[in-house]
Structures are given as structure tokens and as C-alpha cells.
Design a protein around this motif. Structure first.
Motif, mmCIF file in Angstrom:
data_model
loop_
_atom_site.group_PDB
_atom_site.id
_atom_site.type_symbol
_atom_site.label_atom_id
_atom_site.label_comp_id
_atom_site.label_asym_id
_atom_site.label_seq_id
_atom_site.Cartn_x
_atom_site.Cartn_y
_atom_site.Cartn_z
ATOM 1 N N LEU A 46 -19.777 16.892 -13.041
ATOM 2 C CA LEU A 46 -18.696 17.301 -12.211
ATOM 3 C C LEU A 46 -18.976 18.395 -11.475
ATOM 4 O O LEU A 46 -18.459 18.448 -10.129
ATOM 5 N N ASP A 47 -19.683 19.444 -12.039
ATOM 6 C CA ASP A 47 -19.998 20.735 -11.333
ATOM 7 C C ASP A 47 -21.187 20.325 -10.176
ATOM 8 O O ASP A 47 -21.173 20.950 -9.031
ATOM 9 N N GLY A 48 -21.872 19.278 -10.479
ATOM 10 C CA GLY A 48 -22.872 19.162 -9.292
ATOM 11 C C GLY A 48 -22.300 18.460 -8.228
ATOM 12 O O GLY A 48 -22.687 18.555 -7.264
ATOM 13 N N LEU A 49 -21.214 17.647 -8.328
ATOM 14 C CA LEU A 49 -20.608 16.912 -7.516
ATOM 15 C C LEU A 49 -19.506 17.746 -6.612
ATOM 16 O O LEU A 49 -19.639 17.850 -5.378
ATOM 17 N N LYS A 94 -10.649 13.278 -16.151
ATOM 18 C CA LYS A 94 -9.985 12.970 -17.150
ATOM 19 C C LYS A 94 -10.895 11.413 -17.404
ATOM 20 O O LYS A 94 -11.096 11.050 -18.329
ATOM 21 N N ILE A 95 -11.201 10.676 -16.413
ATOM 22 C CA ILE A 95 -11.965 9.684 -16.342
ATOM 23 C C ILE A 95 -13.253 9.745 -17.378
ATOM 24 O O ILE A 95 -13.455 9.035 -18.434
ATOM 25 N N LEU A 96 -14.050 10.626 -16.924
ATOM 26 C CA LEU A 96 -15.307 10.867 -17.770
ATOM 27 C C LEU A 96 -15.064 11.412 -19.130
ATOM 28 O O LEU A 96 -15.736 10.844 -20.081
ATOM 29 N N ASN A 97 -14.202 12.174 -19.573
ATOM 30 C CA ASN A 97 -13.614 12.635 -20.831
ATOM 31 C C ASN A 97 -13.144 11.454 -21.389
ATOM 32 O O ASN A 97 -13.582 11.121 -22.607
ATOM 33 N N THR A 98 -12.431 10.710 -20.867
ATOM 34 C CA THR A 98 -11.689 9.457 -21.728
ATOM 35 C C THR A 98 -12.868 8.618 -22.159
ATOM 36 O O THR A 98 -12.883 8.018 -23.271
ATOM 37 N N LEU A 99 -14.110 8.123 -21.249
ATOM 38 C CA LEU A 99 -14.965 7.416 -21.410
ATOM 39 C C LEU A 99 -16.098 8.077 -22.406
ATOM 40 O O LEU A 99 -17.132 7.605 -22.573
ATOM 41 N N TRP A 106 -22.524 2.267 -12.889
ATOM 42 C CA TRP A 106 -21.341 2.668 -13.566
ATOM 43 C C TRP A 106 -21.204 2.376 -15.026
ATOM 44 O O TRP A 106 -21.294 3.086 -15.844
ATOM 45 N N LYS A 107 -21.820 0.941 -15.380
ATOM 46 C CA LYS A 107 -21.846 0.352 -16.463
ATOM 47 C C LYS A 107 -23.057 1.058 -17.489
ATOM 48 O O LYS A 107 -22.979 1.472 -18.522
ATOM 49 N N LYS A 108 -23.998 1.375 -16.663
ATOM 50 C CA LYS A 108 -25.257 2.120 -17.173
ATOM 51 C C LYS A 108 -25.219 3.588 -17.870
ATOM 52 O O LYS A 108 -25.228 4.054 -18.801
ATOM 53 N N GLU A 109 -24.065 4.200 -16.964
ATOM 54 C CA GLU A 109 -23.758 5.457 -17.410
ATOM 55 C C GLU A 109 -22.753 5.701 -18.509
ATOM 56 O O GLU A 109 -22.744 6.312 -19.410
ATOM 57 N N VAL A 110 -21.765 4.641 -18.387
ATOM 58 C CA VAL A 110 -20.550 4.796 -19.507
ATOM 59 C C VAL A 110 -20.699 3.956 -20.733
ATOM 60 O O VAL A 110 -19.943 3.959 -21.663
ATOM 61 N N ALA A 111 -21.933 3.203 -20.628
ATOM 62 C CA ALA A 111 -22.211 2.459 -21.875
ATOM 63 C C ALA A 111 -22.686 3.353 -23.017
ATOM 64 O O ALA A 111 -23.351 4.425 -22.960
#
Length: 186
Positions: free
Chosen positions: A35-38, A21-26, A181-186
Motif C-alpha cells: 500500500l505504501d508503495g502504491l 481492507k481487502i489485503l488484510n482480509t485476504l 491476483w491469484k498468485k499473490e493472494v494464494a
């Protein structure tokens, strides 16, 4: 042994769902493969699978209070009581001594994956993420007290102190996770 627990598999499912949900929201790119990798996956379409790199141990509920509670079932369409729908259950309530310890281990996790799990734990800490059923009547909500993060020999600790947080992070672990985190979600 007649001790109440939260199964690790249940907790892992809650964590995966909130992470998604967090990844999709952002709108993080390639969130499904992250997600599959983790968490691992099984795809029947091409018979491929991979084991997850996250493990969550079962959590013992220490010093909880449990007693039988009788309730009525509500008809969701009318809001009224359903006929012949009296039921009993035995939930566990907390008191000032109740605690659980959640042990989550990430195998070969990068800093973004670690930061993602910390975001999920923040939601759990603040009571925004519930575990189990009946969240609509206030069940399954938790309040964080202490968090310890260890990665590559570095450790950061966060402790609730009234309305503020005491943070101990001499090695800059939290800053490196925040940067990832900032690098990935920016």
C-alpha cells in the motif's frame, strides 16, 4: 463553477482504505509496504516519505438532482430524537441521466497493483463501497455501468447489460491480471 464534484483526494482515500481492507482480509503478506508503495507514505519516526504512484482526478457529478432536505438528529444511545437538533442539508440524488466518470491512473504499476484497484472498483460498482458520509441512510452508493482498463497498450472493457456483463478483452489483459491476483493472494 457551482458544479457538484467528488474531490480526487477523497476518492483516493476511500480507495486506499478499501484496498487495505481487502489485503488484510485476504492476509496478503507485506500488505502495508504494498500500500505504501502504491499510495505513498510519510513516517515521522524516521523522517522518511515517498510519493504515491496513483492519481485520482476529481469527478464531476453530471445531471444530479439537488434540493434541501430537513432532518432530525437521532440520539444513538436511546434511538430517540435529540432536543433542538433539527438540521438541513442539500444532498445530490441520481436519476436515470446522472453519471460520474472516475479517472484513476497508476504509474509503473505491476499487474497485482492493477488487479487490486480493480477489486476496489468492483466493490464501488456493486454499491458495497460508499463515498462520503451518511451511508447508513443510503447515500454515497454507486452502480457501475462501464469500465475501461488500459495497460501497456492492451485494453479491456466491461459494460453492464441488464443482469449480465459484456466483456471485451481480445488481448487477455484480464486473464493476466487475474493470474497475478491469484498468485499473490494464494
Amino acid at each position: 463553477n457551482n458544479e457538484p464534484i467528488i474531490p480526487g483526494t477523497s476518492l483516493k482515500g476511500v480507495i486506499r482504505h478499501r484496498a487495505e481492507k481487502i489485503l488484510n482480509t485476504l492476509q496478503v503478506k507485506d500488505s502495508s509496504s504494498k500500500l505504501d508503495g502504491l499510495f505513498g507514505y510519510v513516517k515521522e519516526s524516521d523522517a522518511s516519505a515517498a510519493k504515491g504512484r496513483i492519481s485520482v482526478n476529481e469527478c464531476r457529478i453530471n445531471d444530479g438532482v439537488s434540493e434541501v432536505q430537513t432532518r432530525i438528529r437521532v440520539d444513538y444511545l436511546t434511538g430517540g430524537v435529540m432536543d433542538h437538533a433539527l438540521f438541513s442539508e442539500k444532498p445530490i440524488w441520481s436519476n436515470e441521466n446522472t453519471s460520474i466518470e472516475i479517472d484513476i491512473r497508476l504509474d509503473k504499476a505491476n499487474e497485482f497493483e492493477t488487479a487490486l484497484i480493480i477489486q476496489v472498483l468492483k466493490d464501488l460498482w456493486l454499491g458495497w463501497l460508499t463515498i462520503g458520509g451518511e451511508a447508513s441512510i443510503g447515500r454515497g452508493r454507486f452502480k457501475g455501468d462501464k469500465l475501461e482498463i488500459s495497460k501497456n497498450g492492451l485494453t479491456a472493457k466491461i459494460k453492464q447489460n441488464g443482469e449480465k456483463l459484456d466483456i471485451s478483452d481480445d488481448n487477455g489483459l484480464l486473464n493476466s491480471l487475474e493470474d497475478a491476483w491469484k498468485k499473490e493472494v494464494a
